[in-house]
Each structure stands twice: as C-alpha cells, then as structure tokens.
Design a protein around this motif. Structure first.
Motif: not given
Length: 360
Positions: A48, A65-70, A73, A77, A130, A132
């Motif tokens: 990513y 981006r928001a989905d990767w944090e929700d 999650e 890595s 950045t 991952q």
C-alpha cells in the motif's frame, strides 16, 4: 439486490463490493475456484503506497484511507520501499523519484537498511517510509466475514457457463445451478471480457499480463524481514521480504490468455540477473517460483461502473496489480453505482474509471 461475480485476480474488488452491498439486499458471489484468491490475488506482493500508479489509482488509494483504519485495522504493517540506481539509470531514477515523491538518502544509509547492497555499482537510492505491507489473506477474510454477517453468500466451484438477460435482471447458469439477479457485477479479472461476451455485451479489450516470481532463501543468512521493498528504475525488477525469504521478479508484463499462469524460466533467470547487479550476495537456486496475471484495460486505468449499454451490468475489472490497495475505494464506487447513489469520488476521477470511456 443480488449481484453476482466471478472472481480471479480482482477478488479483492469483488468481495469488498459484495460486502458493502449485502447489507442492502440479497447478495451472492460466484467463485470459479474451490477457494478464494486462487489466482493472482493469492500470489500478490501487495504493497500500500498512496503515490504509486496513475492519477486515478492514486485517487482511489487515498480515498480508501479511512477503511484501512476501521474495518481493515491491522491489515497493514510497516514496510517502506527503496528505489535503487545503477550508472546509466539516472534519468529514469529521477523521474520515478519525483513521480512518487521519494526522499533520496545516502548510500551509507541505504546500506545500513539493506546490508547486501552493492555500493560500488549502486550510485543512488531513494525511499518511502509510508509504504506498508498488505496482509491480503486477512483483508479477504475481513471482507468475507462482513459479507456473510450481512447475509451474503459465497458459492465456490461455480464456473459460469451462460448468462441470459431476463425481464427483471439476469439468469446465470453454472454447472448444476442457476442463479438470478437484478444486477450483475463483473469482477472476473482476466476473464472479465469473457463474462461480458456471455452476457451479450461488448468486451473492453482487457489484456491479462503474466508476471513470474522467484522465491530465494534469505541472502547470506540475513533476516530480510525489516528490509524495504526494493525496486529498479522503471520497475524493471523488484525484491521483497516474504516469510523469512526473499521474492524477486522481473516485473514483466507478457500478454497471456486468461489461465492459471505458470512461471517461465527465462523470465525468472532475467529477474535474478537484474537483481544480482544491485547486491553483493550471490543468487542461489530459487526455493520455489510462481506466476500470476495482472489484467489491464487499454488505458491502464481501472474499470469501475455500469456498462453504458446496460446499467444493470457493472464492471469491476482492470486492476492491473493495484486491486488490493484500491479495493476499499473501488468497492465503494461499485456499491454506489449499484445503489444509484452519488459517488464519493470526484466527477473527474469517476469519468476516468467509467467503462463509458470505451463506448464507440
């Protein structure tokens, strides 16, 4: 609503779109193989990086981006990647560095991060901190779990043999079963044009491209797990840590018919020869090798949206190796299209992704 999809290299787009749609109605995924991610998605060196790819691909990466944090999650890595430059590659190196917004570092710092670098011949290095890793298996599990929790169904071992337009949607015939749907989502990867033809629609001119990968033992006894992914300028090769070993690829794009691809010895040999120029450790015989297909549309942008000649047929193809890191936003666009909602992406990006761009 009962979208159907036959998945291969675009399984990430198909499952993620189905997961979003299942909460709005009946949703069924038709998978050709006995399990998910059998083809290229199960062999992906997924990374990513928001600044990698065409403008529309970058826009999708940032929009998700928001989905990767929700919901996703823990799927990402730290990895990073490093672009390397031999003498004579400076022009392409600089173009890649600027395009991806990479930071140039000293060769001493590069060697500290990757101790096998051949610093006599490698002149320059630039990196992204950045980038991952994507745990592709966990990502698919998350979306499949969300799909099933919303009442959706995944049918494996379903080879689509016929598709018929009916008054209230579609009839899809597999070996021994027939399914009906108001809408049909074509997430068939390399087989995307074949599915369209079965449905009586014009193919887009998708081109599956073979890419071969060799897996090497950890070079020189080093532990590569913390090394960044390595690239040559123009993506002429790449190397990436993989479960204590290292995978190396020519990053080739060889046109292929849709198939379960296999690696070609000459491609593997050329990949290892290119990689060898940048490192001090002698290349050993590969532990294993494999190949996969990355499918591109003619303009190399993803194809996401309703067919202009039939709005109930929705394309989700042409990921070209970007399927996993674009899946969150791509699936949202597919879901918005199926539900008749205004897309969250800009009109300019939606137009760049729409299959209508290929209409005569």
């Amino acid at each position: 609503m009962n979208p159907s999809a036959r998945n291969s290299s675009s399984i990430s787009a198909g499952i993620s779109a189905a997961a979003r749609l299942a909460e709005h109605g009946s949703c069924r995924v038709l998978e050709r193989e006995a399990h998910l991610a059998y083809h290229s998605s199960g062999r992906s060196a997924a990374l990513y990086e928001e600044n990698y790819g065409s403008p529309s691909t970058i826009a999708l990466a940032k929009a998700g981006r928001a989905d990767w944090e929700d919901v996703l999650e823990g799927v990402l890595s730290p990895r990073g990647f490093m672009l390397l430059c031999l003498r004579g590659e400076e022009t392409q190196f600089e173009a890649d560095r600027q395009h991806m917004g990479l930071t140039e570092i000293s060769m001493a710092e590069a060697e500290a991060r990757v101790p096998i670098l051949n610093t006599q011949d490698v002149l320059r290095a630039a990196c992204s901190t950045t980038a991952q890793d994507i745990d592709t298996d966990l990502m698919l599990q998350r979306f499949a779990k969300l799909l099933r929790s919303n009442g959706g169904v995944i049918e494996t071992d379903q080879c689509v043999q016929a598709i018929e337009k009916i008054s209230n949607g579609w009839r899809v015939t597999c070996q021994e079963q027939t399914f009906t749907a108001r809408q049909l989502i074509n997430a068939a990867g390399a087989w995307g044009d074949e599915i369209a033809t079965l449905a009586g629609l014009a193919p887009l001119g998708l081109t599956p491209m073979r890419r071969s990968v060799a897996r090497l033992a950890a070079p020189g006894g080093h532990d590569p797990s913390a090394w960044p992914m390595l690239f040559g300028p123009g993506e002429r090769w790449f190397a990436k840590a993989d479960a204590g070993a290292l995978i190396v690829s020519l990053a080739e794009e060889t046109p292929s018919v849709p198939m379960d691809a296999w690696p070609h010895d000459m491609d593997l040999a050329e990949a290892l020869a290119r990689y060898q120029d940048y490192v001090t450790e002698e290349v050993t015989r590969p532990i294993s090798s494999w190949a996969g297909l990355r499918t591109f549309a003619p303009d190399r942008n993803l194809v996401l949206g309703a067919a202009p000649q039939e709005e109930s047929f929705i394309w989700a193809v042409g990921q070209g190796g970007y399927g996993f890191f674009t899946a969150p936003a791509a699936s949202q666009l597919v879901a918005d299209t199926a539900l008749g909602r205004r897309p969250q992406l800009s009109a300019e990006i939606v137009a760049q992704l729409s299959p209508a761009r290929f209409a005569p």
